[in-house]
Enzyme design. Structure first.
Site, mmCIF file in Angstrom:
data_model
loop_
_atom_site.group_PDB
_atom_site.id
_atom_site.type_symbol
_atom_site.label_atom_id
_atom_site.label_comp_id
_atom_site.label_asym_id
_atom_site.label_seq_id
_atom_site.Cartn_x
_atom_site.Cartn_y
_atom_site.Cartn_z
ATOM 1 N N LYS A 108 52.484 57.829 17.391
ATOM 2 C CA LYS A 108 51.036 57.108 17.203
ATOM 3 C C LYS A 108 50.254 58.478 16.975
ATOM 4 O O LYS A 108 50.355 59.481 17.851
ATOM 5 C CB LYS A 108 50.683 56.354 18.370
ATOM 6 C CG LYS A 108 49.531 55.325 17.911
ATOM 7 C CD LYS A 108 49.880 54.142 17.365
ATOM 8 C CE LYS A 108 48.877 53.219 16.737
ATOM 9 N NZ LYS A 108 49.465 51.933 16.292
ATOM 10 N N ASP A 148 45.957 52.125 11.265
ATOM 11 C CA ASP A 148 45.862 51.179 12.413
ATOM 12 C C ASP A 148 44.192 51.359 12.351
ATOM 13 O O ASP A 148 43.593 50.978 11.264
ATOM 14 C CB ASP A 148 46.307 51.961 13.618
ATOM 15 C CG ASP A 148 46.636 51.104 14.773
ATOM 16 O OD1 ASP A 148 47.489 50.338 14.998
ATOM 17 O OD2 ASP A 148 45.481 50.825 15.595
HETATM 18 P P1 NAD Z 1 40.576 47.151 12.230
HETATM 19 O O1 NAD Z 1 39.667 48.372 12.151
HETATM 20 O O2 NAD Z 1 41.015 46.666 10.754
HETATM 21 O O3 NAD Z 1 39.914 45.849 12.758
HETATM 22 C C1 NAD Z 1 39.568 46.162 14.129
HETATM 23 C C2 NAD Z 1 38.429 44.910 14.383
HETATM 24 O O4 NAD Z 1 38.302 44.862 15.791
HETATM 25 C C3 NAD Z 1 37.120 45.103 13.874
HETATM 26 O O5 NAD Z 1 36.769 43.825 13.160
HETATM 27 C C4 NAD Z 1 36.064 45.290 14.767
HETATM 28 O O6 NAD Z 1 34.897 44.804 14.716
HETATM 29 C C5 NAD Z 1 36.698 44.663 16.053
HETATM 30 N N1 NAD Z 1 36.315 45.008 17.113
HETATM 31 C C6 NAD Z 1 36.270 46.295 17.701
HETATM 32 N N2 NAD Z 1 35.877 46.265 19.054
HETATM 33 C C7 NAD Z 1 35.883 44.857 19.405
HETATM 34 C C8 NAD Z 1 35.546 44.232 20.570
HETATM 35 N N3 NAD Z 1 34.978 44.764 21.644
HETATM 36 N N4 NAD Z 1 35.437 42.811 20.507
HETATM 37 C C9 NAD Z 1 35.721 42.332 19.404
HETATM 38 N N5 NAD Z 1 36.082 42.750 18.293
HETATM 39 C C10 NAD Z 1 35.944 44.134 18.269
HETATM 40 O O7 NAD Z 1 42.041 47.378 13.011
HETATM 41 P P2 NAD Z 1 43.300 46.530 12.978
HETATM 42 O O8 NAD Z 1 44.254 47.133 11.800
HETATM 43 O O9 NAD Z 1 42.969 45.019 12.498
HETATM 44 O O10 NAD Z 1 43.840 46.566 14.155
HETATM 45 C C11 NAD Z 1 43.618 45.437 15.427
HETATM 46 C C12 NAD Z 1 44.851 45.707 16.344
HETATM 47 O O11 NAD Z 1 45.974 45.256 15.845
HETATM 48 C C13 NAD Z 1 44.670 46.897 17.120
HETATM 49 O O12 NAD Z 1 45.076 46.765 18.428
HETATM 50 C C14 NAD Z 1 45.702 47.561 16.389
HETATM 51 O O13 NAD Z 1 46.481 48.491 17.264
HETATM 52 C C15 NAD Z 1 46.869 46.367 16.276
HETATM 53 N N6 NAD Z 1 47.770 46.477 14.981
HETATM 54 C C16 NAD Z 1 47.507 46.837 13.865
HETATM 55 C C17 NAD Z 1 48.345 46.954 12.991
HETATM 56 C C18 NAD Z 1 48.055 47.292 11.295
HETATM 57 O O14 NAD Z 1 48.909 47.041 10.546
HETATM 58 N N7 NAD Z 1 46.688 47.263 10.937
HETATM 59 C C19 NAD Z 1 49.979 46.628 13.282
HETATM 60 C C20 NAD Z 1 50.224 46.569 14.418
HETATM 61 C C21 NAD Z 1 49.086 46.328 15.611
#
Ligand code: NAD
Length: 418
Positions: A108, A148
């Site tokens: 990561k 991510d």
């Molecule tokens: P992103 O940056 O696209 O979105 C993150 C979202 O979370 C945003 O809408 C933001 O406003 C919101 N957020 C931030 N702090 C917050 C809070 N305190 N309360 C409520 N909402 C809040 O990120 P993503 O890619 O959607 O990732 C989200 C989660 O999924 C993370 O834990 C990431 O590690 C996990 N994830 C992502 C992927 C991927 O392919 N993108 C894959 C596996 C896991």
């Protein structure tokens, strides 16, 4: 970033490994190997900002374990990034790839920055600087980054281009989550959320709830949260009654019109204030009376403070590490069915792996092929974890750890590491 919320993700993961180690009766020496990353790189990235001054950003790449193959893991751009969050996420990638039988290890990366306050040109310079700094340790047969939190397809395109320039050859397989014209895979953008719903669908059969018509709350409205809400409503017939982002949440008893909420967020920067919806705090969202709760934002959303107040029957961890160590047994003892992160949100890395396969074969699969393969892999893996959890009378997280760690340990033994 999780220190802010009171719990360190890496400490939580190490505790999970201790429990798994006890279940598998591992020697303390083997347990130790599983608890320490193979390598971590800390880099400083001086970047010229648009006003001419130089700002130095700090970045990391943690390579946790490569027993099963080249390492794989996303890159976060976040102002509260910490090395311990990245270590924890790199460990989770190791278990995720092993659980799904992918020929990949776990890694990561992250950069401490606030992309919301940076111009596109500044983001491009930072993305390229990060690749220059970590170039020596990444590559298609070493470690392959992906998107991510707060990184996206455009960032991946710049990173792949920088890698290819330094390497002096087209190297599409060096980064995944790329846009389609640059060797990206069909279905990658939605893969984490779609894979999560396939896991929910498989779980719903076991816990006897109907996904069609289920009331659902989604925390986070980024790549994963938005797609979780959209796919839940459009493909699975769920009623999305609440969504939120970092600024707050909204609720509608009739169900939210997700494309309209997305258009509103595009215009205003947040879901908050969406016409006709009731405002909600992020705390209230988590405690809504719903069938399915989807934390899809950051770590430690469900902690000892609110675990007893969660009213959902099923918690699907689309985010990484949304449930704290102390909250897990509270939910388990209350009969809440938790689909753990590395089982629930693996769709992204699975389709990233498909992207690597397509890149190395100079091939392009259609979206049906990608999604059918994803559905089969997620449904079968969920059932294997569920059966083991039932037989061993443990929660799904520990059952998933048992399967994943057994595979990593077997590979380490065969390689003569332990
Ligand atoms: P992103 O940056 O696209 O979105 C993150 C979202 O979370 C945003 O809408 C933001 O406003 C919101 N957020 C931030 N702090 C917050 C809070 N305190 N309360 C409520 N909402 C809040 O990120 P993503 O890619 O959607 O990732 C989200 C989660 O999924 C993370 O834990 C990431 O590690 C996990 N994830 C992502 C992927 C991927 O392919 N993108 C894959 C596996 C896991």
């Amino acid at each position: 970033m999780d220190e802010q919320n009171g719990q360190n993700l890496f400490a939580t993961i190490k505790q999970h490994i201790c429990t798994c180690s006890g279940n598998l009766m591992l020697s303390p020496n083997v347990e130790e190997v599983l608890k320490i990353p193979k390598r971590e790189l800390h880099v400083s990235l001086p970047v010229r900002m648009d006003d001419g001054h130089i700002e130095t950003f700090l970045g990391f790449r943690v390579q946790y374990n490569y027993a099963l193959g080249p390492m794989k893991g996303g890159i976060r751009f976040h102002p509260d990034e910490t090395i311990d969050t990245i270590r924890g996420l790199a460990a989770l990638m190791t278990w995720k790839c092993a659980l799904y039988n992918l020929p990949l290890g776990g890694a990561k990366g992250g950069v401490i920055c606030n992309p919301k306050k940076m111009s596109m040109a500044e983001l491009e310079r930072l993305s390229r600087a990060y690749i220059v700094a970590i170039y020596e340790v990444i590559g298609p047969d070493r470690d392959i980054p992906a998107p991510d939190v707060y990184t996206n397809q455009q960032v991946m395109a710049w990173m792949m281009d920088e890698y290819a320039k330094i390497a002096g050859r087209a190297s599409f397989g060096s980064i995944t989550g790329k846009p389609l014209p640059l060797g990206g895979s069909e279905g990658r953008q939605e893969a984490t959320a779609l894979g999560g719903w396939y896991a929910v669908h498989a779980a719903a059969e076991k816990v006897e709830i109907s996904v069609s018509g289920a009331r659902v709350a989604v925390q986070g409205f980024g790549n994963v949260g938005y797609n979780a809400a959209k796919i839940g409503a459009e493909t699975f017939g769920a009623k999305i009654v609440a969504v939120s982002d970092s600024k707050g949440g909204i609720f509608s008893e009739e169900g939210l019109d997700i494309p309209a909420v997305a258009a509103y967020k595009e215009k205003t920067g947040s879901v908050v204030g969406f016409p006709g919806a009731v405002p909600l705090s992020n705390t209230e969202l988590l405690e809504q009376d719903v069938d399915i709760l989807i934390p899809a934002a950051l770590e430690n959303a469900i902690t000892i403070k609110n675990a007893s107040s969660i009213r959902a029957k099923l918690v699907a961890e689309f985010a990484n590490g949304p449930t704290s160590l102390e909250a897990d047994p509270i939910l388990f003892n209350r009969g809440v069915h938790v689909i753990p992160d590395f089982l629930c949100n693996a769709g992204g890395v699975i389709v990233s792996y498909y992207e690597m396969v397509q890149n190395s074969n100079l091939d392009h699969w259609d979206v049906e092929e990608v999604n059918n393969r994803l559905k089969k892999r997620v449904s079968e893996t969920y059932r294997a974890v569920f059966d083991l959890a039932k037989n061993n009378r443990v929660d799904l997280r520990q059952a998933a750890y048992t399967i994943a760690a057994t595979r990593v340990i077997a590979a380490m033994q065969l390689r003569g590491w332990i």
